[in-house]
Each structure stands twice: as structure tokens, then as C-alpha cells.
Design a protein around this motif. Structure first.
Motif, PDB file in Angstrom:
ATOM      1  N   GLU A  33       0.829  -1.203   0.000  1.00 23.19           N
ATOM      2  CA  GLU A  33       0.000   0.000   0.000  1.00 23.19           C
ATOM      3  C   GLU A  33       0.867   1.258   0.000  1.00 23.19           C
ATOM      4  O   GLU A  33       0.604   2.200  -0.754  1.00 23.19           O
ATOM      5  CB  GLU A  33      -0.945   0.009   1.200  1.00 23.19           C
ATOM      6  CG  GLU A  33      -1.874   1.197   1.207  1.00 23.19           C
ATOM      7  CD  GLU A  33      -3.145   0.981   1.997  1.00 23.19           C
ATOM      8  OE1 GLU A  33      -4.152   1.608   1.626  1.00 23.19           O
ATOM      9  OE2 GLU A  33      -3.141   0.200   2.961  1.00 23.19           O
ATOM     10  N   ARG A  34       1.903   1.263   0.821  1.00 24.89           N
ATOM     11  CA  ARG A  34       2.808   2.423   0.842  1.00 24.89           C
ATOM     12  C   ARG A  34       3.523   2.586  -0.495  1.00 24.89           C
ATOM     13  O   ARG A  34       3.715   3.705  -0.977  1.00 24.89           O
ATOM     14  CB  ARG A  34       3.821   2.284   1.984  1.00 24.89           C
ATOM     15  CG  ARG A  34       3.253   2.623   3.342  1.00 24.89           C
ATOM     16  CD  ARG A  34       4.326   2.802   4.400  1.00 24.89           C
ATOM     17  NE  ARG A  34       5.232   1.675   4.532  1.00 24.89           N
ATOM     18  CZ  ARG A  34       5.038   0.624   5.336  1.00 24.89           C
ATOM     19  NH1 ARG A  34       3.968   0.564   6.092  1.00 24.89           N
ATOM     20  NH2 ARG A  34       5.923  -0.346   5.389  1.00 24.89           N
ATOM     21  N   SER A  43      -7.161   4.040  -1.674  1.00 26.37           N
ATOM     22  CA  SER A  43      -6.508   3.258  -0.629  1.00 26.37           C
ATOM     23  C   SER A  43      -6.625   1.772  -0.937  1.00 26.37           C
ATOM     24  O   SER A  43      -7.726   1.248  -1.124  1.00 26.37           O
ATOM     25  CB  SER A  43      -7.175   3.551   0.723  1.00 26.37           C
ATOM     26  OG  SER A  43      -6.878   2.540   1.660  1.00 26.37           O
ATOM     27  N   LEU A  44      -5.494   1.101  -0.973  1.00 26.94           N
ATOM     28  CA  LEU A  44      -5.466  -0.335  -1.238  1.00 26.94           C
ATOM     29  C   LEU A  44      -6.303  -1.104  -0.217  1.00 26.94           C
ATOM     30  O   LEU A  44      -7.145  -1.921  -0.587  1.00 26.94           O
ATOM     31  CB  LEU A  44      -4.013  -0.829  -1.236  1.00 26.94           C
ATOM     32  CG  LEU A  44      -3.778  -2.312  -1.474  1.00 26.94           C
ATOM     33  CD1 LEU A  44      -4.285  -2.732  -2.845  1.00 26.94           C
ATOM     34  CD2 LEU A  44      -2.304  -2.637  -1.314  1.00 26.94           C
ATOM     35  N   TRP A  64      -2.048  -7.556  -7.670  1.00 28.81           N
ATOM     36  CA  TRP A  64      -0.590  -7.578  -7.500  1.00 28.81           C
ATOM     37  C   TRP A  64      -0.230  -7.596  -6.013  1.00 28.81           C
ATOM     38  O   TRP A  64       0.581  -8.411  -5.570  1.00 28.81           O
ATOM     39  CB  TRP A  64       0.022  -6.363  -8.206  1.00 28.81           C
ATOM     40  CG  TRP A  64       1.446  -6.122  -7.899  1.00 28.81           C
ATOM     41  CD1 TRP A  64       2.524  -6.728  -8.491  1.00 28.81           C
ATOM     42  CD2 TRP A  64       1.977  -5.231  -6.910  1.00 28.81           C
ATOM     43  NE1 TRP A  64       3.684  -6.253  -7.928  1.00 28.81           N
ATOM     44  CE2 TRP A  64       3.377  -5.340  -6.959  1.00 28.81           C
ATOM     45  CE3 TRP A  64       1.401  -4.348  -5.995  1.00 28.81           C
ATOM     46  CZ2 TRP A  64       4.213  -4.606  -6.122  1.00 28.81           C
ATOM     47  CZ3 TRP A  64       2.226  -3.613  -5.169  1.00 28.81           C
ATOM     48  CH2 TRP A  64       3.615  -3.740  -5.231  1.00 28.81           C
ATOM     49  N   ALA A  65      -0.843  -6.711  -5.241  1.00 26.16           N
ATOM     50  CA  ALA A  65      -0.548  -6.628  -3.807  1.00 26.16           C
ATOM     51  C   ALA A  65      -0.948  -7.905  -3.081  1.00 26.16           C
ATOM     52  O   ALA A  65      -0.222  -8.375  -2.195  1.00 26.16           O
ATOM     53  CB  ALA A  65      -1.259  -5.425  -3.194  1.00 26.16           C
ATOM     54  N   VAL A  66      -2.074  -8.478  -3.451  1.00 29.06           N
ATOM     55  CA  VAL A  66      -2.501  -9.733  -2.824  1.00 29.06           C
ATOM     56  C   VAL A  66      -1.498 -10.845  -3.134  1.00 29.06           C
ATOM     57  O   VAL A  66      -1.095 -11.599  -2.243  1.00 29.06           O
ATOM     58  CB  VAL A  66      -3.931 -10.120  -3.274  1.00 29.06           C
ATOM     59  CG1 VAL A  66      -4.284 -11.545  -2.860  1.00 29.06           C
ATOM     60  CG2 VAL A  66      -4.953  -9.133  -2.709  1.00 29.06           C
ATOM     61  N   ASP A 105       9.481  -0.512  -7.352  1.00 29.97           N
ATOM     62  CA  ASP A 105       9.446  -0.564  -8.818  1.00 29.97           C
ATOM     63  C   ASP A 105       8.272  -1.396  -9.306  1.00 29.97           C
ATOM     64  O   ASP A 105       7.622  -1.058 -10.297  1.00 29.97           O
ATOM     65  CB  ASP A 105      10.755  -1.116  -9.382  1.00 29.97           C
ATOM     66  CG  ASP A 105      11.889  -0.110  -9.297  1.00 29.97           C
ATOM     67  OD1 ASP A 105      11.623   1.097  -9.112  1.00 29.97           O
ATOM     68  OD2 ASP A 105      13.065  -0.533  -9.410  1.00 29.97           O
ATOM     69  N   GLY A 106       7.973  -2.497  -8.627  1.00 26.64           N
ATOM     70  CA  GLY A 106       6.807  -3.305  -8.988  1.00 26.64           C
ATOM     71  C   GLY A 106       5.524  -2.516  -8.858  1.00 26.64           C
ATOM     72  O   GLY A 106       4.640  -2.591  -9.721  1.00 26.64           O
ATOM     73  N   ALA A 107       5.394  -1.746  -7.776  1.00 23.67           N
ATOM     74  CA  ALA A 107       4.204  -0.911  -7.583  1.00 23.67           C
ATOM     75  C   ALA A 107       4.079   0.107  -8.699  1.00 23.67           C
ATOM     76  O   ALA A 107       2.990   0.327  -9.246  1.00 23.67           O
ATOM     77  CB  ALA A 107       4.272  -0.216  -6.222  1.00 23.67           C
ATOM     78  N   ARG A 108       5.178   0.728  -9.047  1.00 20.95           N
ATOM     79  CA  ARG A 108       5.175   1.721 -10.127  1.00 20.95           C
ATOM     80  C   ARG A 108       4.741   1.076 -11.445  1.00 20.95           C
ATOM     81  O   ARG A 108       3.868   1.601 -12.148  1.00 20.95           O
ATOM     82  CB  ARG A 108       6.568   2.339 -10.296  1.00 20.95           C
ATOM     83  CG  ARG A 108       6.653   3.324 -11.452  1.00 20.95           C
ATOM     84  CD  ARG A 108       8.053   3.898 -11.624  1.00 20.95           C
ATOM     85  NE  ARG A 108       8.383   4.709 -10.456  1.00 20.95           N
ATOM     86  CZ  ARG A 108       9.415   4.465  -9.643  1.00 20.95           C
ATOM     87  NH1 ARG A 108      10.241   3.466  -9.886  1.00 20.95           N
ATOM     88  NH2 ARG A 108       9.625   5.239  -8.600  1.00 20.95           N
TER      89      ARG A 108
END
Length: 139
Positions: A33-34, A43-44, A64-66, A105-108
Motif C-alpha cells: 500500500e505504501r 486506498s489499497l 498484485w498486492a494480494v 518498482d513493482g508498484a510503479r
């Protein structure tokens, strides 16, 4: 091998129980999330709890986050993959889990990629037709 899927693997309420019961999952999810925060205007954790992730630019980062958080949970239980593979945002999760991309980088990549897909909406389409090619040609 950890195999991470693409879009379509989501369902309302996914990950909510893990957020409440797994400290490892919850901690990695919070890190995701951050990492996503500079690239999204939502908000995730709120999206996961609400199940309101029907937009591509939301569902792909959520998935992706999960996936990244599930991998952290499996690894904390001693399950270490010899290989990781994925499709679509699953590829991005696999790259993070393998260490080829940092979490940031993955989040981006997942956020900007899903935003680009949203920008292309309306200019084409995609469909999955579970039929042999000859039947599809006839139709």
C-alpha cells in the motif's frame, strides 16, 4: 513454483480474512500500500475491504498486492519457490517475489501499466472464446 494469475482471479472479499488473521500477510500488504500510494488516488486496504475493484486501474494493483503478500505468507511458512511465473500483473508480482524488481518498482509498473490500459479502453476489446479455432471462424 509460485504461479501468479492475471486479471479475473479476483472476487469480492478476497484477502480480507488474511488481513485480519495473518500478521505476515498484513505487514507485506501494508508495504504494498505504501509503495502504491504515490501512483494511485485510492486506498489499497479500503478497496480490498469494500470489494469495489471493478476498474482495471484498481483491480490490477489490488491483485498484485494480494499476490506479493501471499508469497510473503508462504515464504514465512517455509515454502520457498525454485521458480516464479506469472501472467499480466502476475508477471509483475513474480518479478518482485524473485527479486528482479524492488517492491517500489513493482508498484510503479503495475500502477502505471494499469492506468495505460484504462486510457486505451474504448479503442478495442478482448474476449476469451473457449472454442476450437474452426468453430470460431464459422461463428
Amino acid at each position: 513454483v509460485f504461479v501468479f494469475p492475471g486479471q479475473g482471479s479476483q472476487w469480492p472479499g478476497m484477502a480480507v480474512e488474511l488481513l485480519e488473521s495473518s500478521p505476515v500477510f498484513a505487514a507485506r500488504f501494508e508495504e504494498c500500500e505504501r509503495a502504491l500510494a504515490p501512483f494511485v488516488d485510492w486506498s489499497l486496504s479500503e478497496m480490498v475491504r469494500s470489494g469495489a475493484y471493478d476498474r482495471v486501474d484498481v483491480v490490477q494493483p489490488v491483485l498484485w498486492a494480494v499476490m506479493v503478500s501471499l508469497a510473503a505468507s508462504w515464504e514465512s511458512a517455509g515454502v520457498r519457490p525454485d521458480a516464479v511465473v506469472g501472467h499480466s500483473q502476475g508477471e509483475i508480482a513474480a518479478a518482485v517475489v524473485a527479486g528482479a524488481l524492488s517492491l517500489e518498482d513493482g508498484a510503479r509498473v503495475v500502477a502505471l501499466r494499469s492506468r495505460a490500459i484504462t486510457a486505451l479502453t474504448g479503442r478495442g476489446g478482448m474476449v476469451s472464446v473457449p472454442l476450437p479455432a474452426d468453430e470460431v471462424r464459422t461463428l
